[in-house]
Design an enzyme around this catalytic site. Sequence first.
Site, PDB file in Angstrom:
ATOM      1  N   CYS A   1      13.057   3.133   0.687  1.00 54.80           N
ATOM      2  CA  CYS A   1      13.293   4.536   0.329  1.00 54.80           C
ATOM      3  C   CYS A   1      14.180   5.145   1.423  1.00 54.80           C
ATOM      4  O   CYS A   1      13.934   6.245   1.906  1.00 54.80           O
ATOM      5  CB  CYS A   1      11.993   5.311   0.136  1.00 54.80           C
ATOM      6  SG  CYS A   1      10.895   5.286   1.548  1.00 54.80           S
TER       7      CYS A   1
ATOM      8  N   ALA B   1       0.815  -1.217   0.000  1.00 53.98           N
ATOM      9  CA  ALA B   1       0.000   0.000   0.000  1.00 53.98           C
ATOM     10  C   ALA B   1       0.856   1.279   0.000  1.00 53.98           C
ATOM     11  O   ALA B   1       1.932   1.279   0.604  1.00 53.98           O
ATOM     12  CB  ALA B   1      -0.911   0.000   1.230  1.00 53.98           C
ATOM     13  N   PRO B   2       0.411   2.309  -0.714  1.00 50.74           N
ATOM     14  CA  PRO B   2      -0.885   2.500  -1.378  1.00 50.74           C
ATOM     15  C   PRO B   2      -0.978   1.937  -2.795  1.00 50.74           C
ATOM     16  O   PRO B   2      -1.973   2.176  -3.480  1.00 50.74           O
ATOM     17  CB  PRO B   2      -1.024   4.035  -1.408  1.00 50.74           C
ATOM     18  CG  PRO B   2       0.388   4.529  -1.499  1.00 50.74           C
ATOM     19  CD  PRO B   2       1.219   3.553  -0.712  1.00 50.74           C
ATOM     20  N   GLY B   3       0.018   1.205  -3.240  1.00 54.65           N
ATOM     21  CA  GLY B   3      -0.174   0.450  -4.474  1.00 54.65           C
ATOM     22  C   GLY B   3       0.445   1.045  -5.728  1.00 54.65           C
ATOM     23  O   GLY B   3       0.153   0.587  -6.832  1.00 54.65           O
ATOM     24  N   GLY B   4       1.302   2.051  -5.565  1.00 53.98           N
ATOM     25  CA  GLY B   4       1.952   2.649  -6.746  1.00 53.98           C
ATOM     26  C   GLY B   4       2.727   1.590  -7.528  1.00 53.98           C
ATOM     27  O   GLY B   4       2.591   1.475  -8.756  1.00 53.98           O
ATOM     28  N   LYS B   5       3.516   0.803  -6.795  1.00 53.17           N
ATOM     29  CA  LYS B   5       4.318  -0.216  -7.486  1.00 53.17           C
ATOM     30  C   LYS B   5       3.441  -1.379  -7.925  1.00 53.17           C
ATOM     31  O   LYS B   5       3.687  -1.975  -8.974  1.00 53.17           O
ATOM     32  CB  LYS B   5       5.470  -0.688  -6.600  1.00 53.17           C
ATOM     33  CG  LYS B   5       6.457   0.428  -6.320  1.00 53.17           C
ATOM     34  CD  LYS B   5       7.675  -0.046  -5.580  1.00 53.17           C
ATOM     35  CE  LYS B   5       8.433   1.131  -5.004  1.00 53.17           C
ATOM     36  NZ  LYS B   5       7.720   1.807  -3.889  1.00 53.17           N
TER      37      LYS B   5
ATOM     38  N   ASP C   1      -0.860  -9.167   8.415  1.00 52.82           N
ATOM     39  CA  ASP C   1       0.535  -9.005   8.801  1.00 52.82           C
ATOM     40  C   ASP C   1       1.338 -10.011   7.975  1.00 52.82           C
ATOM     41  O   ASP C   1       1.109 -11.221   8.073  1.00 52.82           O
ATOM     42  CB  ASP C   1       0.671  -9.299  10.304  1.00 52.82           C
ATOM     43  CG  ASP C   1       2.094  -9.102  10.800  1.00 52.82           C
ATOM     44  OD1 ASP C   1       3.029  -9.086   9.959  1.00 52.82           O
ATOM     45  OD2 ASP C   1       2.277  -8.978  12.014  1.00 52.82           O
TER      46      ASP C   1
HETATM   47  C1  LIG Z   1       7.206   1.755   1.849  1.00 48.08           C
HETATM   48  S1  LIG Z   1       5.536   1.470   2.195  1.00 48.08           S
HETATM   49  C2  LIG Z   1       5.017   0.602   0.755  1.00 48.08           C
HETATM   50  C3  LIG Z   1       4.808   1.458  -0.489  1.00 48.08           C
HETATM   51  C4  LIG Z   1       4.175   0.674  -1.632  1.00 48.08           C
HETATM   52  N1  LIG Z   1       4.921  -0.524  -1.958  1.00 48.08           N
HETATM   53  C5  LIG Z   1       3.994   1.500  -2.902  1.00 48.08           C
HETATM   54  O1  LIG Z   1       4.804   1.397  -3.826  1.00 48.08           O
HETATM   55  O2  LIG Z   1       3.009   2.245  -2.986  1.00 48.08           O
HETATM   56  C6  LIG Z   1       5.660   0.191   3.405  1.00 48.08           C
HETATM   57  C7  LIG Z   1       4.349  -0.508   3.739  1.00 48.08           C
HETATM   58  O3  LIG Z   1       4.629  -1.602   4.630  1.00 48.08           O
HETATM   59  C8  LIG Z   1       3.451  -1.877   5.354  1.00 48.08           C
HETATM   60  N2  LIG Z   1       3.805  -2.797   6.463  1.00 48.08           N
HETATM   61  C9  LIG Z   1       4.532  -2.528   7.575  1.00 48.08           C
HETATM   62  N3  LIG Z   1       4.651  -3.641   8.329  1.00 48.08           N
HETATM   63  C10 LIG Z   1       4.003  -4.640   7.674  1.00 48.08           C
HETATM   64  C11 LIG Z   1       3.741  -6.017   7.960  1.00 48.08           C
HETATM   65  N4  LIG Z   1       4.212  -6.604   9.078  1.00 48.08           N
HETATM   66  N5  LIG Z   1       3.018  -6.736   7.082  1.00 48.08           N
HETATM   67  C12 LIG Z   1       2.530  -6.162   5.960  1.00 48.08           C
HETATM   68  N6  LIG Z   1       2.731  -4.854   5.646  1.00 48.08           N
HETATM   69  C13 LIG Z   1       3.443  -4.108   6.488  1.00 48.08           C
HETATM   70  C14 LIG Z   1       2.979  -0.475   5.749  1.00 48.08           C
HETATM   71  O4  LIG Z   1       1.606  -0.472   6.092  1.00 48.08           O
HETATM   72  C15 LIG Z   1       3.304   0.343   4.473  1.00 48.08           C
HETATM   73  O5  LIG Z   1       2.147   0.464   3.671  1.00 48.08           O
END
Ligand SMILES: C[S@@+](CC[C@H](N)C(=O)[O-])C[C@H]1O[C@@H](n2cnc3c(N)ncnc32)[C@H](O)[C@@H]1O
Length: 215
Positions: free
Chosen positions: A157, A37-41, A85
């Site tokens: 990032c 999330a938010p799903g760009g990739k 999770d």
């Molecule tokens: C860097 S952001 C992801 C950005 C996304 N990949 C994009 O390109 O839009 C990291 C994400 O890891 C999620 N996150 C953190 N701990 C997690 C877990 N234990 N299991 C699943 N998701 C987790 C957060 O909610 C957050 O949305």
Amino acid sequence: MPDFWQGAASVQDGAAQLAADLLDIQPDQRILDVCAAPGGKTAHLLENSPSSASLLALDIDEKRNQRVIENLQRLQLSADVITADALETNAWFSGDPFQRILLDAPCSATGVIRRHPDIKLLRKPSDIPALTELQSKLLDKMWALLDKKGVLLYATCSILSAENSQQIASFMARHADAKEIKIDAEWGLPCEYGRQILPGDNNMDGFYYACIKKI
Ligand SMILES: C[S@@+](CC[C@H](N)C(=O)[O-])C[C@H]1O[C@@H](n2cnc3c(N)ncnc32)[C@H](O)[C@@H]1O
């Protein structure tokens, strides 16, 4: 932006856009986009994949996952979206391994301070050990779900070596069945493992990628 809501375009930093090519998705592959999330990739991976590939997008945050669903709807793309999770694999993993995994790990976000200046104030040195521990757990858990000859792309990032090259060095020491695929690119700086983009390089955000194959 004209026709944005009809899916004519998406907005994403150049560094984030590198993931889709690096993952090199082939026909019929099962892709796991973890921490999606938010799903760009997620959307870019789907746009860049053969139509026979299938994708599972997973994130722990229900609200942020809603954005994944909205983005996919706007772009008329389809994927399975799960709120869970990632570490609790018993709750969501079907047992069918993935041939490609993108782990866009939660991190210090020190590479995107130019867009989120609050990070300078809010992020504390004491946050880093908890983040590196979570990243290392996510790497180990996701590795177990990867098919033989499959590829895991680790992304952050962050510009901190502890979250990036050092994190992957520790991972490689724990997993004899892991082999790095060196990223041959004109962007970023080569590290012991992976490649680091510093903020502003080629007008991109600070980002890190490492590509690991299961042998
Ligand atoms: C860097 S952001 C992801 C950005 C996304 N990949 C994009 O390109 O839009 C990291 C994400 O890891 C999620 N996150 C953190 N701990 C997690 C877990 N234990 N299991 C699943 N998701 C987790 C957060 O909610 C957050 O949305």
